[in-house]
Scaffold this active site. Structure first.
Site, PDB file in Angstrom:
ATOM      1  CG  HIS A  22      -3.743  -1.404  -1.925  1.00 48.75           C
ATOM      2  ND1 HIS A  22      -4.822  -2.149  -2.334  1.00 48.75           N
ATOM      3  CD2 HIS A  22      -4.193  -0.609  -0.927  1.00 48.75           C
ATOM      4  CE1 HIS A  22      -5.881  -1.831  -1.606  1.00 48.75           C
ATOM      5  NE2 HIS A  22      -5.532  -0.882  -0.753  1.00 48.75           N
ATOM      6  CG  MET A  71      -8.443   7.363   1.840  1.00 49.57           C
ATOM      7  SD  MET A  71      -7.611   7.464   3.433  1.00 49.57           S
ATOM      8  CE  MET A  71      -6.757   5.886   3.436  1.00 49.57           C
ATOM      9  CG  ASP A 106      -5.138   2.632   0.335  1.00 50.30           C
ATOM     10  OD1 ASP A 106      -6.089   1.836   0.269  1.00 50.30           O
ATOM     11  OD2 ASP A 106      -4.008   2.317   0.762  1.00 50.30           O
ATOM     12  CG  MET A 130     -11.857  -2.581   3.991  1.00 49.45           C
ATOM     13  SD  MET A 130     -10.219  -2.261   3.320  1.00 49.45           S
ATOM     14  CE  MET A 130      -9.454  -1.338   4.663  1.00 49.45           C
ATOM     15  CG  HIS A 170      -9.107   0.355  -1.202  1.00 50.12           C
ATOM     16  ND1 HIS A 170      -8.578   0.165   0.063  1.00 50.12           N
ATOM     17  CD2 HIS A 170     -10.461   0.368  -1.041  1.00 50.12           C
ATOM     18  CE1 HIS A 170      -9.557   0.068   0.942  1.00 50.12           C
ATOM     19  NE2 HIS A 170     -10.706   0.198   0.310  1.00 50.12           N
ATOM     20  CB  SER A 208      -0.921   0.010   1.217  1.00 48.74           C
ATOM     21  OG  SER A 208      -1.531   1.272   1.310  1.00 48.74           O
ATOM     22  CG  MET A 251     -11.365   3.484   1.104  1.00 48.68           C
ATOM     23  SD  MET A 251      -9.959   3.484   2.226  1.00 48.68           S
ATOM     24  CE  MET A 251      -8.636   3.534   1.032  1.00 48.68           C
ATOM     25  CG  ASP A 258      -6.294  -2.664   2.634  1.00 47.51           C
ATOM     26  OD1 ASP A 258      -5.270  -2.434   3.309  1.00 47.51           O
ATOM     27  OD2 ASP A 258      -6.866  -1.803   1.930  1.00 47.51           O
TER      28      ASP A 258
HETATM   29  C1  DX5 Z   1      -6.614   1.778   4.986  1.00 47.85           C
HETATM   30  C2  DX5 Z   1      -6.040   1.421   3.653  1.00 47.85           C
HETATM   31  C3  DX5 Z   1      -4.913   0.475   3.687  1.00 47.85           C
HETATM   32  C4  DX5 Z   1      -3.703   0.919   4.473  1.00 47.85           C
HETATM   33  C5  DX5 Z   1      -3.115  -0.321   5.077  1.00 47.85           C
HETATM   34  O1  DX5 Z   1      -7.841   2.382   4.808  1.00 47.85           O
HETATM   35  O2  DX5 Z   1      -7.033   0.851   2.832  1.00 47.85           O
HETATM   36  O3  DX5 Z   1      -4.537   0.053   2.383  1.00 47.85           O
HETATM   37  O4  DX5 Z   1      -2.742   1.571   3.722  1.00 47.85           O
HETATM   38  O5  DX5 Z   1      -2.112   0.044   5.946  1.00 47.85           O
HETATM   39  P1  DX5 Z   1      -1.446  -0.962   6.978  1.00 47.85           P
HETATM   40  O6  DX5 Z   1      -0.910  -2.117   6.178  1.00 47.85           O
HETATM   41  O7  DX5 Z   1      -0.393  -0.130   7.602  1.00 47.85           O
HETATM   42  O8  DX5 Z   1      -2.533  -1.393   7.920  1.00 47.85           O
HETATM   43 ZN    ZN Z   2      -6.461  -0.023   0.914  1.00 53.19          ZN
END
Ligand code: DX5
Ligand code: ZN
Length: 214
Positions: free
Chosen positions: A33, A37, A35, A136, A66, A8, A68, A174
């Protein structure tokens, strides 16, 4: 088939993104990956399409996006230009089947994601349209949180359904994945491990090797 790894980017050093991506290439990562947001669907804001497009232009690593964000159908076409796997949340207020179909029509692999509050049975009807499902194992929004062990039963239920029906659908997990939690996830039936804070840093090479050997 050995487990796939999707580091990630949220945990990368953004002042040196190019060398972080080169390091991932050297360690033969399976995916990256990414993310996204929006500060509404989750209480945090990260990065979005302009950065993704630049990464796409500079690496051959398959990009595992991903989303969000609220009402993700509004942005599928835009993200599909750079994503390989494009995933969104079941809980985010878009028509699930239509959004999955649109992702596939755009030429990406489709991924449906569930938050810790969602039962896996709720998404069984959509599995024929999914190339991947993402469970998740923390509340989405932040890296570095602790793994929620109850996510393992959700993985097992999805594994059973996917195998029983013969669907061609990977299971990704994840949140809070590290040397202790990854073996539990793999044992439960996970195909793809996302890990952020565990992988970025000095020990990336040995930790990726450790996860790959599971
Ligand atoms: C959280 C993200 C993850 C995050 C995971 O909302 O979707 O992808 O980066 O981080 P770690 O591996 O540190 O839990
Ligand atoms: Zn993620």
């Amino acid at each position: 088939m050995s487990v796939k790894i999707s580091p990630s980017l949220l945990a990368a050093n953004f002042m040196d993104l190019n060398s972080e991506i080169k390091k991932l290439e050297q360690n033969k990562t399976d995916m990256l990956h990414f993310d996204v947001m929006d500060g509404t669907f989750v209480p945090n804001i990260s990065f979005a399409n302009p950065i993704l497009a630049q990464i796409k232009a500079n690496t051959n690593i398959p990009l595992d996006v991903h989303l969000m964000i609220d009402k993700p159908h509004r942005y599928i076409k835009e993200f599909a230009k750079s994503a390989d796997y494009l995933g969104f949340h079941y809980e985010a207020g878009s028509d699930v089947a239509e959004t999955l179909k649109e992702i596939k029509n755009c030429g990406c692999k489709s991924c449906l994601t569930i938050k810790p509050c969602t039962k896996p049975q709720e998404i069984f009807e959509f599995l024929p349209l999914c190339d991947m499902v993402l469970v998740m194992s923390v509340e989405p929004g932040f890296g570095g949180q602790s793994f929620m062990p109850e996510s393992l039963d959700k993985v097992k239920a999805l594994r059973q359904e996917i195998d029983a029906k013969g669907y061609n659908c990977l299971i990704e997990i994840d949140g809070g994945i590290n040397g202790e939690t990854a073996p539990l996830a793999v044992e439960a039936g996970v195909d793809v491990l996302v890990a952020g804070s565990y992988l970025f840093g000095d020990k990336m090479a040995e930790r990726m090797e450790l996860l790959r050997a599971l």
